[in-house]
Design a protein around this motif. Structure first.
Motif, PDB file in Angstrom:
ATOM      1  N   GLU A  31       0.775  -1.241  -0.248  1.00 59.35           N
ATOM      2  CA  GLU A  31       0.058  -0.082  -0.607  1.00 59.35           C
ATOM      3  C   GLU A  31       0.977   0.840   0.146  1.00 59.35           C
ATOM      4  O   GLU A  31       0.235   2.519  -0.001  1.00 59.35           O
ATOM      5  CB  GLU A  31      -1.476   0.046   1.171  1.00 59.35           C
ATOM      6  N   ARG A  33       3.340   4.542   1.863  1.00 54.96           N
ATOM      7  CA  ARG A  33       3.056   5.309   2.467  1.00 54.96           C
ATOM      8  C   ARG A  33       2.178   6.288   2.278  1.00 54.96           C
ATOM      9  O   ARG A  33       1.769   6.628   1.371  1.00 54.96           O
ATOM     10  CB  ARG A  33       3.994   6.692   3.227  1.00 54.96           C
ATOM     11  N   ILE A  34       1.319   6.738   3.859  1.00 56.71           N
ATOM     12  CA  ILE A  34      -0.119   7.366   3.235  1.00 56.71           C
ATOM     13  C   ILE A  34       0.369   8.631   2.467  1.00 56.71           C
ATOM     14  O   ILE A  34      -0.473   9.546   1.836  1.00 56.71           O
ATOM     15  CB  ILE A  34      -0.785   8.277   4.482  1.00 56.71           C
ATOM     16  N   ASP A  35       1.299   9.153   3.101  1.00 57.35           N
ATOM     17  CA  ASP A  35       2.221  10.712   2.116  1.00 57.35           C
ATOM     18  C   ASP A  35       2.745  10.330   1.055  1.00 57.35           C
ATOM     19  O   ASP A  35       2.800  11.435   0.818  1.00 57.35           O
ATOM     20  CB  ASP A  35       3.233  11.096   3.343  1.00 57.35           C
ATOM     21  N   VAL A  47       2.998  12.730  10.083  1.00 53.67           N
ATOM     22  CA  VAL A  47       2.694  10.816   9.617  1.00 53.67           C
ATOM     23  C   VAL A  47       3.260  10.420  10.055  1.00 53.67           C
ATOM     24  O   VAL A  47       4.592  10.545  10.138  1.00 53.67           O
ATOM     25  CB  VAL A  47       2.942  11.283   8.321  1.00 53.67           C
ATOM     26  N   GLN A  52       2.387   4.975   8.054  1.00 52.39           N
ATOM     27  CA  GLN A  52       0.835   4.066   7.622  1.00 52.39           C
ATOM     28  C   GLN A  52       0.111   4.926   8.553  1.00 52.39           C
ATOM     29  O   GLN A  52      -1.678   5.059   8.027  1.00 52.39           O
ATOM     30  CB  GLN A  52       1.202   3.014   8.577  1.00 52.39           C
ATOM     31  N   SER A  68      -5.446  15.897  -0.804  1.00 51.67           N
ATOM     32  CA  SER A  68      -4.472  14.413  -1.952  1.00 51.67           C
ATOM     33  C   SER A  68      -3.308  15.713  -2.766  1.00 51.67           C
ATOM     34  O   SER A  68      -2.911  16.631  -3.549  1.00 51.67           O
ATOM     35  CB  SER A  68      -5.218  13.642  -3.098  1.00 51.67           C
ATOM     36  N   LEU A  79     -11.138   6.425   2.769  1.00 51.70           N
ATOM     37  CA  LEU A  79     -10.102   6.630   3.478  1.00 51.70           C
ATOM     38  C   LEU A  79     -10.283   5.961   5.311  1.00 51.70           C
ATOM     39  O   LEU A  79     -11.507   6.476   5.196  1.00 51.70           O
ATOM     40  CB  LEU A  79      -9.982   7.969   3.951  1.00 51.70           C
ATOM     41  N   ARG A 223      -5.686   6.627   7.865  1.00 48.27           N
ATOM     42  CA  ARG A 223      -5.333   5.412   7.183  1.00 48.27           C
ATOM     43  C   ARG A 223      -5.102   4.560   6.144  1.00 48.27           C
ATOM     44  O   ARG A 223      -6.580   4.982   5.027  1.00 48.27           O
ATOM     45  CB  ARG A 223      -4.660   4.182   8.397  1.00 48.27           C
ATOM     46  N   ASN A 224      -4.469   4.610   5.091  1.00 47.53           N
ATOM     47  CA  ASN A 224      -5.311   3.647   3.998  1.00 47.53           C
ATOM     48  C   ASN A 224      -6.284   4.035   2.915  1.00 47.53           C
ATOM     49  O   ASN A 224      -6.678   3.771   3.144  1.00 47.53           O
ATOM     50  CB  ASN A 224      -6.254   2.164   4.679  1.00 47.53           C
ATOM     51  N   TYR A 225      -5.669   5.566   2.785  1.00 48.50           N
ATOM     52  CA  TYR A 225      -5.622   6.018   1.638  1.00 48.50           C
ATOM     53  C   TYR A 225      -5.936   5.411   0.234  1.00 48.50           C
ATOM     54  O   TYR A 225      -5.004   4.816   0.103  1.00 48.50           O
ATOM     55  CB  TYR A 225      -5.294   7.819   1.818  1.00 48.50           C
ATOM     56  N   THR A 226      -6.744   5.087  -0.335  1.00 50.68           N
ATOM     57  CA  THR A 226      -6.500   5.034  -1.760  1.00 50.68           C
ATOM     58  C   THR A 226      -8.259   5.452  -3.005  1.00 50.68           C
ATOM     59  O   THR A 226      -9.242   6.029  -2.462  1.00 50.68           O
ATOM     60  CB  THR A 226      -7.375   3.325  -1.802  1.00 50.68           C
TER      61      THR A 226
END
Ligand SMILES: *[C@@H]1O[C@H](CO)[C@@H](O)[C@H](O)[C@H]1NC(C)=O
Ligand SMILES: *[C@@H]1O[C@H](CO)[C@@H](O)[C@H](O)[C@H]1NC(C)=O
Ligand SMILES: *[C@@H]1O[C@H](CO)[C@@H](O)[C@H](O)[C@H]1NC(C)=O
Ligand SMILES: *[C@@H]1O[C@H](CO)[C@@H](O)[C@H](O)[C@H]1NC(C)=O
Ligand SMILES: *[C@@H]1O[C@H](CO)[C@@H](O)[C@H](O)[C@H]1NC(C)=O
Length: 278
Positions: A31, A33-35, A47, A52, A68, A79, A223-226
Motif C-alpha cells: 500500500e 506510505r500515506i504521504d 505522519v 501508515q 491529495s 479513507l 490511514r489507508n487512503y486509496t
C-alpha cells in the motif's frame, strides 16, 4: 526503512510472531506510505514514522489539514478515519473533494463529522456544492462509535452519480440530472482534502456547546487512503447503477440512520427539483 523498523518492533515481542510480521510488512509495502498520496496542508498535522497513519491536531492556536497530491476528474476515494474521543464538541473533522479553481464557482462533496460532548454521538453531516452553491445537506447518526476504532468512509464521484459509503454501506446517492437542469459537478477537477478545525459557532447542537480548550489537543487519525480513477482497476464498477441489493441496503440505512434531509425540510420552498427525480 519503514518496513524494517516495523519488523524489528514486532519480532522483539515473540519469535512465533515472525510469520505475522512478514504478512504485515508485505501489506504495508503493497500500500505504500500515506504521504505518497496525501500532503500536510497547514497547521499541526504529522505522519507516523512508518508512513501508515496521518494525524491531524487541533488546539487553541490552529486546526490542521491535508490534501491529495493528485487532482481527479472523477474518482472513488476511500479513507479509514478514527475520530477524536471524549469531549469533541465544537470540532469538525472533514473528508471532502473540492475543486481547485475560483471559489465563487467551486464544487465540493463533503463528509464532515460534527463533534459532541462526551457520551453524545457525532453527527455525520454531508453536503454537495455545485458552482459555488450548496444547501444539499443530509445528516446521519453512525451505527458504531467512530472514536473507538478506524472505519472506512468513501466518496464515489463519477459522471453518473455521487455516492457516499460508510464501511461499504451506501448512505447517500446524488445522481447526475444535468439533462434536467439540475447542476452537477462535471466541469472542474477536484482534490481530496481532510481537516480538523474548530467551528463552535455552529457544529454542536447548533452552536450551543462550545469547544473546551482544556481538553485540547484534539487529534483525528487517518490511514489507508486509496483513490481509484477511470484509468485504474475497479473504477468502472462504481460508475454503474447500484444493483438491487445495494439499493436495498442504502434504503435501509437511510431509514434507520438519516436524521435530516434537505428534501424533507419544510422551510425550503419550493422543494429542490432533484428531490422528486428517481
Ligand atoms: C498547538 O500545538 C502545536 C504543535 O504541537 C504547538 O507548537 C503549539 O504551541 C500548540 N498551541 C497551544 C495553544 O497549545
Ligand atoms: C478519553 O476516553 C478514554 C477512553 O474512553 C480514556 O481512557 C481517557 O482517559 C479519556 N481522556 C480524557 C482526557 O478524558
Ligand atoms: C455559475 O455561477 C456563476 C457565478 O455565480 C454564474 O455566472 C454562472 O451562470 C453559473 N453557471 C451555471 C451553469 O449556473
Ligand atoms: C450531540 O448530542 C445531542 C444529544 O444527544 C444531539 O441532539 C446532537 O444531534 C448531537 N450532535 C451534534 C453535532 O450536536
Ligand atoms: C485498505 O483499503 C482498501 C480499499 O478500501 C481495502 O481493500 C483494504 O482492505 C484496506 N486495508 C486495510 C489494512 O484495512
Amino acid at each position: 526503512m519503514a518496513m524494517r523498523s516495523k519488523s524489528e518492533a514486532c519480532c522483539i515481542l515473540w519469535m512465533l510472531v515472525a510469520l505475522c510480521c512478514f504478512a504485515a510488512a508485505r501489506t504495508a509495502s503493497a500500500e505504500g506510505r500515506i504521504d505518497d498520496h496525501l500532503q500536510l496542508n497547514g497547521g499541526f498535522g504529522s505522519v507516523s514514522e512508518d508512513g501508515q497513519i496521518l494525524s491531524l491536531l487541533l488546539n487553541h492556536s490552529s486546526g490542521s489539514g491535508f490534501k491529495s497530491k493528485d487532482t481527479y476528474m472523477y474518482a472513488r476515494a476511500n479513507l479509514q478515519i478514527k475520530l477524536a474521543p471524549n469531549n469533541s464538541a465544537g470540532t469538525v473533522t472533514a473528508f471532502y473533494f473540492m475543486s481547485v479553481g475560483a471559489w465563487d464557482i467551486h464544487d465540493e462533496i463533503d463528509m464532515e463529522f460534527l463533534g459532541n460532548s462526551t457520551g453524545e454521538p457525532y453527527t455525520l453531516h454531508t453536503n454537495i456544492y455545485v458552482n459555488g452553491t450548496g444547501r444539499k445537506v443530509e445528516q446521519f447518526r453512525l451505527w458504531f462509535d467512530p472514536t473507538a476504532d478506524f472505519h472506512t468512509y468513501s466518496i464515489v464521484w463519477t459522471y453518473r452519480h455521487i455516492l457516499m459509503l460508510v464501511d461499504g454501506t451506501p448512505i447517500r446517492e446524488f445522481r447526475n440530472h444535468a439533462n434536467r437542469d439540475v447542476l452537477y459537478p462535471s466541469k472542474q477537477p477536484m482534490r481530496l482534502f481532510g481537516s480538523l478545525w474548530n467551528t463552535d459557532d455552529w457544529a454542536t447542537q447548533g452552536g450551543r456547546v462550545k469547544t473546551d480548550w482544556s481538553a485540547a489537543p484534539f487529534i483525528a487519525w487517518f490511514r489507508n487512503y486509496t483513490a481509484t480513477t477511470s484509468s485504474s482497476d475497479g473504477y468502472g464498477y462504481y460508475d454503474q447503477e447500484m444493483d438491487g441489493a445495494a439499493r436495498k441496503k442504502m434504503k435501509e440505512a437511510r431509514a434507520k440512520y438519516m436524521i435530516y434531509t434537505y428534501c424533507a425540510d419544510t422551510t425550503r420552498s419550493p422543494t429542490p427539483p432533484e428531490c422528486s427525480m428517481p
